[in-house]
Design a protein around this motif. Structure first.
Motif, PDB file in Angstrom:
ATOM      1  N   LEU A 196     -40.724  16.334 -10.502  1.00 57.35           N
ATOM      2  CA  LEU A 196     -40.491  16.037  -9.095  1.00 57.35           C
ATOM      3  C   LEU A 196     -41.366  14.881  -8.645  1.00 57.35           C
ATOM      4  O   LEU A 196     -40.916  13.977  -7.923  1.00 57.35           O
ATOM      5  CB  LEU A 196     -40.765  17.279  -8.241  1.00 57.35           C
ATOM      6  N   GLU A 197     -42.607  14.893  -9.090  1.00 55.20           N
ATOM      7  CA  GLU A 197     -43.522  13.802  -8.732  1.00 55.20           C
ATOM      8  C   GLU A 197     -43.019  12.470  -9.275  1.00 55.20           C
ATOM      9  O   GLU A 197     -43.053  11.446  -8.583  1.00 55.20           O
ATOM     10  CB  GLU A 197     -44.912  14.113  -9.271  1.00 55.20           C
ATOM     11  N   GLY A 231     -38.485   6.887  -6.462  1.00 55.45           N
ATOM     12  CA  GLY A 231     -37.903   6.578  -5.158  1.00 55.45           C
ATOM     13  C   GLY A 231     -38.779   5.638  -4.349  1.00 55.45           C
ATOM     14  O   GLY A 231     -38.278   4.714  -3.697  1.00 55.45           O
ATOM     15  N   LEU A 260     -40.097  11.287  -7.188  1.00 56.82           N
ATOM     16  CA  LEU A 260     -40.516  10.731  -5.910  1.00 56.82           C
ATOM     17  C   LEU A 260     -41.167   9.360  -6.091  1.00 56.82           C
ATOM     18  O   LEU A 260     -40.981   8.456  -5.266  1.00 56.82           O
ATOM     19  CB  LEU A 260     -41.486  11.694  -5.218  1.00 56.82           C
ATOM     20  N   ILE A 293     -32.484   9.046  -3.705  1.00 57.61           N
ATOM     21  CA  ILE A 293     -32.936   7.734  -4.163  1.00 57.61           C
ATOM     22  C   ILE A 293     -31.781   6.732  -4.129  1.00 57.61           C
ATOM     23  O   ILE A 293     -31.948   5.579  -3.710  1.00 57.61           O
ATOM     24  CB  ILE A 293     -33.520   7.852  -5.585  1.00 57.61           C
ATOM     25  N   TYR A 323     -35.052  13.918   5.940  1.00 58.43           N
ATOM     26  CA  TYR A 323     -36.016  14.995   5.686  1.00 58.43           C
ATOM     27  C   TYR A 323     -35.817  16.144   6.672  1.00 58.43           C
ATOM     28  O   TYR A 323     -35.815  17.319   6.289  1.00 58.43           O
ATOM     29  CB  TYR A 323     -37.438  14.453   5.795  1.00 58.43           C
ATOM     30  N   VAL A 340     -32.575  15.074  -5.461  1.00 60.72           N
ATOM     31  CA  VAL A 340     -33.551  14.003  -5.254  1.00 60.72           C
ATOM     32  C   VAL A 340     -32.969  12.672  -5.720  1.00 60.72           C
ATOM     33  O   VAL A 340     -33.165  11.626  -5.079  1.00 60.72           O
ATOM     34  CB  VAL A 340     -34.859  14.324  -6.007  1.00 60.72           C
TER      35      VAL A 340
END
Length: 664
Positions: free
Chosen positions: A399-400, A406, A403, A463, A440, A459
């Motif tokens: 996930l990191e 992105g 992100l 992006i 969000y 996710v």
């Protein structure tokens, strides 16, 4: 300005709802994560039968569909339900599911046959304080006695025309009939019937000698089974709410059941259980045939009962054939939901336990109903072999990284925007920030209200949305630049550029949204998460462009910095190739001067009039020479005649010499 205020109010309302949810409900400030990012609970279920009979793959698949119906309707998203080795069922639920959700997974599904007492539209029934009479179909919203239910669940005053149904759920236009001719069915009667037409009717079974209620006359006795409590629950039931479609109902088989069909298109009051699913010996689907063995060309479901079921079904059909609609319908209930409610053919008594369900079936719907019936014929219970917490398959590290990817993409878009559009690029940056805030907030709100969970494919959809959003701004800004090159003022260029860019943006986002819809309905598993976020961000892109980007451009066009074409504004006419305001306008004409803000009058400015020079019938070279001459403020020179090319005659009556002198 009013549009921008509306956007601010929308954002404030969105986060105010989340704030209220965190204070008085179970909402959080972060969206819930799916199984691949958060982990969850995994159950392995081993099916078993009373006689240890083998369980077919079709039965396992039907059990998976039942569990999926329960889980999806309970609001749990991104659950994974699969078969293991063709025998066991693996259920993986994200996060920390409630005990009620786990019970829905563990509970066995049962099939029952119950008589229909009444039905109505799926929404709550308004009674205005009065108690409705369930024997009156109009009182509960049910169709009248001559009506049938069309495949979409709505009552019609005419029988169905045989149109193909999308599924077999609540197929009340279906009818029971004999699958094999048994001779004169009219001679088969209920055991309680009498041959003496002059005989007095027997006393009602629902009343004693003193008039007090002692029991129902039959399982179709509305006055006995539809109590005030049952009627109140029926009136309050909302089948359009997914929470009422979870199934798993363990109602008393001797009492009335208030329930829905799996699609949420109709609600029912059903009588007590008369036949259980374990008395079904077989169920198949195919093309129906008549008593002469000739194909009817219609898809049907053939149903047969065992010895006990045959006797019970004969008793049921004997009673139902003398009743009016909807009491002549017999509901097939699987897992507490009505999967089909066929009516009995007039004058039909089925004594051999072999029935045919016909109606608006196609191949898929008939096969589905047959599989559901076979599932009911083999009552399955589940042994929970294991129940354990599982870690995320991808975890916080992935996930990191997603992100970070992105953010890198966003940073590249920002750098490009500032390099290409200079100060105008800040409008792009601010629009992306507003889009991120709205996205969000919406995803977090959906996590709270609809149980949505964000997966790694979701996710990825977010992006991709960065590029989609930036593309809309680029289209708009380039249209404005085109108008500036044409010599219009910035205010006029913003208006005219918006008219041209709007169509392009709508067409582009329409294609993206259509692709997201197709992908969502055709894909399975976590790919649907990508399609969902892609469609959501496409809609938000339209919202941002219409209520933020365009209104902001209208405001900054009136400022001195942007309106005067400052070199750092990104809208400098000289950098855009509009030096001197000279441009070729077609048909051998070049124009000098600037366009006015009003495009309706051709854009001519009264303060700085447009001067057009014509090279009548000139070549391309002559036209280019005319353009250069106009840029230098002189008349074009014709190499052949050495005459000054004629100019457009103005409406004030001045001569060409006067116009030339005036221009000099």
């Amino acid at each position: 300005m009013r549009t921008l205020i509306t956007l601010v109010v929308l954002i404030v309302a969105l986060f105010a709802a989340l704030f209220g949810g965190t204070k008085w409900s179970d909402a959080t400030w972060t969206p819930k994560l799916a199984l691949d990012l958060e982990g969850g609970t995994q159950l392995i279920l081993a099916p078993k039968t009373e006689d240890n009979a083998s369980v077919s793959r079709e039965t396992i698949q039907q059990a998976i569909e039942v569990i999926r119906q329960r889980v999806d309707s309970s609001g749990v998203a991104e659950a994974e339900i699969t078969s293991q080795g063709g025998s066991n069922i693996v259920v993986a639920l994200p996060g920390k599911p409630s005990e009620a959700t786990l019970d829905l997974v563990r509970t066995s599904a049962q099939m029952e046959f119950r008589p229909v007492l009444t039905y109505a539209d799926p929404t709550p029934t308004a009674t205005d304080g009065a108690t409705a009479d369930p024997s009156d179909p109009s009182a509960t919203g049910a169709p009248d006695a001559d009506a049938t239910i069309s495949p979409d669940g709505l009552a019609t005053s005419e029988p169905t025309d045989g149109a193909t149904a999308e599924n077999s759920s609540a197929s009340s236009d279906a009818v029971f009939s004999n699958a094999v001719s048994t001779g004169d069915d009219a001679v088969i009667r209920d055991a309680a019937a009498t041959d003496d037409p002059t005989a007095e009717p027997s006393p009602s079974a629902s009343a004693g000698t003193d008039g007090s209620a002692t029991g129902p006359e039959s399982p179709s006795d509305i006055n006995y089974y539809v109590t005030e409590d049952v009627l109140q629950r029926f009136n309050e039931l909302d089948c359009t709410d997914p929470k009422n479609l979870t199934g798993g109902d363990t109602a008393d088989p001797d009492t009335a059941l208030v329930t829905c069909d799996p699609t949420g298109t109709i609600k029912y009051i059903l009588g007590p259980v008369e036949i259980t699913g374990d008395h079904i010996s077989n169920a198949t689907s195919g093309i129906g045939v008549n008593s002469q063995g000739v194909s009817t060309g219609q898809w049907v479901v053939n149903l047969s009962f065992d010895g006990t079921g045959t006797d019970e079904f004969k008793t049921v059909t004997t009673r139902l054939q003398g009743l009016q609609s909807p009491q002549n319908q017999f509901a097939i209930v699987l897992d507490g939901l009505v999967i089909s409610a066929p009516s009995l053919s007039p004058g039909t008594i089925i004594a051999d336990g072999k029935a045919e369900i016909s109606g608006s079936f196609n191949r898929e719907s008939a096969t589905t109903l047959a599989n559901q019936l076979k599932f009911g014929a083999l009552p399955i219970s589940f042994d929970v072999q294991s129940e354990e917490q599982i870690s995320a398959t991808l975890g916080s590290e992935q996930l990191e990284k997603g992100l970070i990817a992105g953010l890198i993409g966003l940073l590249l878009v920002v750098i490009y925007s500032l390099f290409q559009y200079r100060a105008l690029g800040f409008v792009t940056v601010l629009s992306l920030v507003i889009a991120a805030v709205l996205t969000y907030g919406v995803i977090t709100l959906l996590s709270w209200t609809q149980g949505y969970r964000l997966s790694l494919p979701g996710v990825a959809g977010l992006i991709v949305a960065i590029g989609i959003t930036a593309d809309s701004f680029i289209v708009y800004f380039e249209r404005i630049r085109d108008e500036l090159r044409e010599g219009r003022t910035l205010v006029a260029a913003v208006d005219r550029g918006w008219e041209r860019a709007r169509r392009t943006i709508l067409a582009s986002d329409a294609v993206n949204f259509l692709a997201a819809i197709v992908l969502y309905f055709l894909a399975v598993g976590s790919v649907r998460g990508f399609a969902f976020t892609l469609g959501l961000t496409t809609l938000l892109d339209l919202l941002i462009v219409f209520v933020f980007t365009h209104p902001v451009m209208l405001l900054i066009a009136k400022t001195k910095f942007f309106g005067s074409g400052h070199p750092l504004s990104g809208l400098d006419p000289r950098r855009l190739g509009a030096t001197g305001g000279t441009r070729y306008v077609g048909r051998g004409r070049v124009a000098t001067g600037r366009r006015d803000a009003d495009p309706e009058d051709g854009g001519l400015s009264t303060e700085n009039p447009l001067v057009a020079t014509t090279v009548a019938g000139g070549t391309i070279a002559e036209r280019r020479a005319a353009a250069r001459a106009a840029a230098q403020g002189t008349a074009p020179h014709d190499a052949a005649s050495h005459d000054t090319a004629p100019t457009d005659t103005p409406t004030d009556g001045s001569t060409p010499a006067e116009r030339t002198e005036g221009n000099d």
